[in-house]
Design a protein around this motif. Structure first.
Motif, PDB file in Angstrom:
ATOM      1  N   SER A 199       1.053  -1.102   0.342  1.00 19.36           N
ATOM      2  CA  SER A 199       0.007  -0.269   0.110  1.00 19.36           C
ATOM      3  C   SER A 199       0.962   1.015  -0.374  1.00 19.36           C
ATOM      4  N   PRO A 200       1.234   1.651  -1.555  1.00 18.47           N
ATOM      5  CA  PRO A 200       2.554   2.546  -0.585  1.00 18.47           C
ATOM      6  C   PRO A 200       1.923   3.772  -1.074  1.00 18.47           C
ATOM      7  N   GLU A 201       0.508   4.660  -1.665  1.00 14.47           N
ATOM      8  CA  GLU A 201      -0.379   5.086  -1.998  1.00 14.47           C
ATOM      9  C   GLU A 201      -0.487   4.982  -0.394  1.00 14.47           C
ATOM     10  N   GLN A 202      -0.799   4.576   0.887  1.00 15.88           N
ATOM     11  CA  GLN A 202      -1.111   6.022   1.925  1.00 15.88           C
ATOM     12  C   GLN A 202       0.101   5.057   2.627  1.00 15.88           C
ATOM     13  N   HIS A 232       5.893   8.254  -7.509  1.00 16.30           N
ATOM     14  CA  HIS A 232       5.234   7.111  -7.254  1.00 16.30           C
ATOM     15  C   HIS A 232       3.947   7.454  -8.329  1.00 16.30           C
ATOM     16  N   ASP A 233       3.832   6.015  -9.108  1.00 14.84           N
ATOM     17  CA  ASP A 233       2.355   6.421  -9.684  1.00 14.84           C
ATOM     18  C   ASP A 233       1.062   6.252  -9.342  1.00 14.84           C
ATOM     19  N   SER A 234       1.872   4.853  -7.859  1.00 14.57           N
ATOM     20  CA  SER A 234       0.497   4.930  -6.986  1.00 14.57           C
ATOM     21  C   SER A 234      -0.435   6.322  -5.884  1.00 14.57           C
ATOM     22  N   VAL A 235       0.632   6.680  -5.896  1.00 15.75           N
ATOM     23  CA  VAL A 235      -0.748   8.315  -5.016  1.00 15.75           C
ATOM     24  C   VAL A 235      -1.222   8.407  -6.130  1.00 15.75           C
TER      25      VAL A 235
END
Length: 786
Positions: free
Chosen positions: A20-23, A63-66
């Motif tokens: 969960s890199p976005e969090q 980062h693309d996930s954020v």
């Protein structure tokens, strides 16, 4: 905080990247930033935290996930921390990643300020932007020792931070330049999306002007850096490619600067081996070629309009670099002559560069003192080191430079005239005979702007920018007004001269009448009883005296007319004067003394000697004068023009290796004049004669190491006939130089198709003359003619 806690941060980052890199990543970033800001942290740990925080912020923003909507707020949340790292932590890695992180955050922050009008955030952005830009082309934050203060040794220091700054400057250029909506992806940020009445970003013209200055910084680095710094050169070229793609309107400015980037002129550092220098040069040449190919394939470099000439020149450079690369690949990068490749800077060039650098530093200090681009923060000035401070003179000892204040006065004056649509003073009659009155279009009197006191390079830049941005119709209109004023003044001068001449003639006639009246009165008062013979004798004597006076006056008048009438020069006198003029031009063109020496000479000369041209505005101005003189200034087929051509020929042959470009320019001028003359289109007597003579004189001295200049000569000749192709025959038949001849013919076949039949004719002839070259001839014939 301890080292174990630092290890925990690295582990937390690793887990966040995997789960969960976005969090998780934003939370790890908050923890690191809070630990950095907290007081009481030891300097080594604070430096490590600064590195970690700046690098992690860059990872989060890219980062693309954020979520994209979350990134502007993350950037604004950590802006103060980022500003503190770049300003206070004197560490290469921390500063490099802080600049890269701010470069990634800048478009997001700019868009956020445009939408929220956050004045405090905008102030921090301006301070940090000015601080980073001021460290361009320096070694900050690296503190150099006295032994490292030499700019020629420090040019390759701290390359990582310099590349990060180049990327940041390119980002500022893109954001601060108005976009063309039809050629950019949706959502791109630029200054064009900000309204003119924005309460915070209110200085849009100043920001756009600053973007142009930053672009000039990058281009000037390519042109002015004397040493071969391949990593920075390649990085700047890549940044320019992104700028050209995002803002196509900057393409002309970029290409004009790129054509002045001479890779061969960059010197080898003393501590760099010849092989390292050769590899660095090849890397830059390949990057240069890739840049041009990218512009051509993406249709950014166009073959029409104002960009046509740049497109043609860059295409030739790209083709030449491609051929050089292919030949180097076939021979092997290690197969070279070290003496020919080595290119170390001489003491004379080093002194010239140091003098120029000191002048630029002086002007920069004075400009920043007069009108700083932006106010640095309170702690920035004190925390910024000055590399090589021991070698630089203190500011108060630097010579006073008034250029900055003069440019400020000129700027205020021009800005006060911006609201005038046309010309304020369009009268065809000048108010007096001064130059100010003749050329003044925006004032009714003297503008009090003496631009003659500005340096020559500054005046050239001002004039070129004005010509480039001025409407053609408006320029023609202004020149017409000036021409009318000149015509009016010339007419007045002519009328005044006629009046003076009439007054002189009237005075002479009046005096003659008075003399005649006095003579008649004297005769009337004579006594009546004088003897008739005496009267007759007196009368005869009077007549003789009048006739003598008349004849004497007539002879004097004819003598004056003969003195005023110019005498036509003989052909021999014309030739002597021409030889003197040409010799004078050649002497001045060969004068390589520094500008300081020339200035000292001028001070000791009389007023008439001061007008001597000691420096050319362009290094090839003398060549333009002589080529135009022999083709258009005098009869282009008589002895005078041929004397000039012979002088040029001798000059080029004395150093053909370094003057091949000028020789091509001369031959191009010969061809162009004969192509536009009234003679038949197929008749080029002067061009054919002198181009053939130049090849005849050059070919005996050519060796295999002259491959590049000979291929350039044969490929760039404006007109090639069979007689030019046949000149390659002795080279092909010479066993020691045959590879040079066949490589040149192969190049012509590949890149100059109109000469393919002529090359085929030559190959078939020499194949019959010498069977030893049959294999080389067949290799070309089979590959390109079947």
């Amino acid at each position: 905080m301890s080292l174990s806690e630092m290890d925990q941060l690295y582990q937390a980052q690793k887990l966040a990247m995997e789960n969960s890199p976005e969090q998780m990543l934003p939370k790890v970033l908050e923890t690191a930033a809070s630990l950095y800001i907290s007081e009481g942290t030891a300097p080594p740990l604070k430096r490590e935290l600064a590195r970690f925080t700046a690098r992690l912020l860059l990872d989060v923003i890219t980062h693309d996930s954020v979520a994209s909507a979350q990134k502007p707020f993350i950037a604004s949340q950590h802006l103060d921390c980022l500003w503190s790292i770049s300003r206070n932590v004197k560490d290469l890695i921390a500063y490099k990643y802080s600049v890269l992180a701010f470069s990634a955050c800048y478009p997001l922050l700019f868009d956020l300020v445009a939408k929220t009008s956050n004045q405090e955030m905008w102030n921090v952005m301006q301070e940090m932007r000015g601080f980073i830009a001021s460290n361009w082309n320096t070694t900050y934050p690296l503190e150099l020792s006295t032994s490292d203060s030499d700019p020629f040794l420090s040019a390759r220091k701290n390359i990582g931070c310099r590349l990060a700054t180049a990327k940041f400057l390119s980002q500022i250029i893109i954001v601060h330049t108005s976009r063309n909506g039809n050629n950019l992806k949706a959502g791109s940020v630029s200054i064009s999306s900000v309204p003119d009445s924005h309460p915070v970003i209110s200085n849009k013209p100043q920001l756009e002007s600053e973007a142009k200055k930053f672009l000039d910084l990058l281009l000037n680095y390519l042109i002015e850096e004397p040493m071969m710094v391949s990593s920075v050169f390649n990085g700047v070229l890549n940044c320019l490619a992104f700028i050209m793609k995002q803002r196509p309107q900057a393409t002309m400015r970029i290409l004009s600067g790129l054509l002045k980037f001479n890779v061969d002129a960059k010197y080898q550092a003393d501590d760099v081996s010849v092989l390292n220098y050769r590899l660095s040069k090849r890397f830059v040449e390949r990057c240069y070629k890739n840049f041009v190919q990218f512009g051509l394939k993406s249709q950014l470099i166009k073959s029409s309009g104002q960009m046509a000439s740049q497109q043609m020149k860059l295409s030739k450079i790209s083709q030449t670099l491609h051929i050089i690369g292919e030949e180097t690949k076939s021979k092997g990068i290690l197969n070279f002559d070290a003496e020919q490749v080595e290119n170390k800077i001489t003491n004379k060039e080093k002194q010239k560069y140091l003098v120029l650098k000191r002048k630029q530093t002086t002007a920069k200090v004075n400009r920043s003192t007069a009108t700083p681009m932006m106010s640095p923060p309170a702690g920035a000035a004190s925390s910024t080191p000055q590399p090589g401070n021991s070698a630089s003179p203190p500011v108060e000892e630097l010579p006073v430079d008034t250029t900055g204040s003069m440019l400020l006065d000129l700027q205020k004056y021009t800005m006060s005239k911006n609201n005038i649509a046309g010309f304020f003073n369009n009268s065809p009659i000048a108010i007096d005979t001064s130059y100010c009155a003749i050329y003044s279009l925006m004032n009714s009197k003297n503008s009090e702007q003496d631009v003659s006191k500005l340096p020559q390079d500054v005046m050239i830049k001002l004039c070129s920018e004005a010509f480039y941005s001025t409407d053609t119709t408006k320029m023609i209109s202004g020149l017409s007004i000036v021409a009318s004023r000149y015509t009016d003044l010339m007419n007045k001068v002519s009328q005044l001269q006629q009046q003076q001449q009439q007054q002189q003639e009237t005075g002479i006639s009046k005096r003659k009448v008075e003399e005649e009246d006095e003579a008649s009165d004297s005769k009337r008062i004579k006594k009546e009883d004088e003897v008739a013979l005496s009267s007759n004798v007196a009368d005869n004597e009077g007549k003789l005296e009048d006739e003598y006076d008349y004849d004497a006056a007539k002879d004097q008048k004819h003598t004056e007319v003969d003195l005023i009438k110019p005498q036509a020069m003989t052909e021999e006198e014309k030739m002597k004067h021409l030889e003197r003029i040409v010799q004078h031009i050649m002497d001045v063109s060969n004068n390589d003394e520094s500008s300081e020496v020339n200035t000292a000479l001028v001070k000791d000369q009389g007023p008439l000697e001061k007008i001597k041209l000691l420096q050319w505005s362009n290094k090839e101005s003398w060549l333009h004068i002589l080529t135009r003189l022999c083709t258009r200034g005098v009869s282009h087929r008589d002895n005078m023009s041929n004397f000039i051509r012979q002088t040029l020929y001798d000059y080029f042959m004395n150093d053909f290796n370094g003057r091949i470009g000028m020789a091509l320019e001369w031959l191009g001028e010969e061809w162009y004049y004969e192509s536009i003359s009234n003679e038949p289109s197929n008749n080029y007597p002067n061009y054919d004669h002198w181009s053939s003579k130049f090849l005849d004189g050059l070919i005996p001295f050519l060796e295999n190491q002259h491959r590049r200049i000979f291929i350039r000569l044969m490929s760039e000749l404006p007109r090639i006939e069979q007689l030019h192709i046949d000149k390659v025959r002795p080279i092909c038949l010479d066993p020691a130089r045959s590879s040079l001849g066949f490589q040149t013919l192969k190049f012509l076949v590949m890149f100059r198709p109109p000469v393919k039949p002529m090359v085929k004719t030559l190959l078939e002839q020499i194949m019959q003359e010498d069977l030893t070259v049959k294999e080389q001839c067949n290799a070309i014939l089979v590959k390109f003619y079947q």
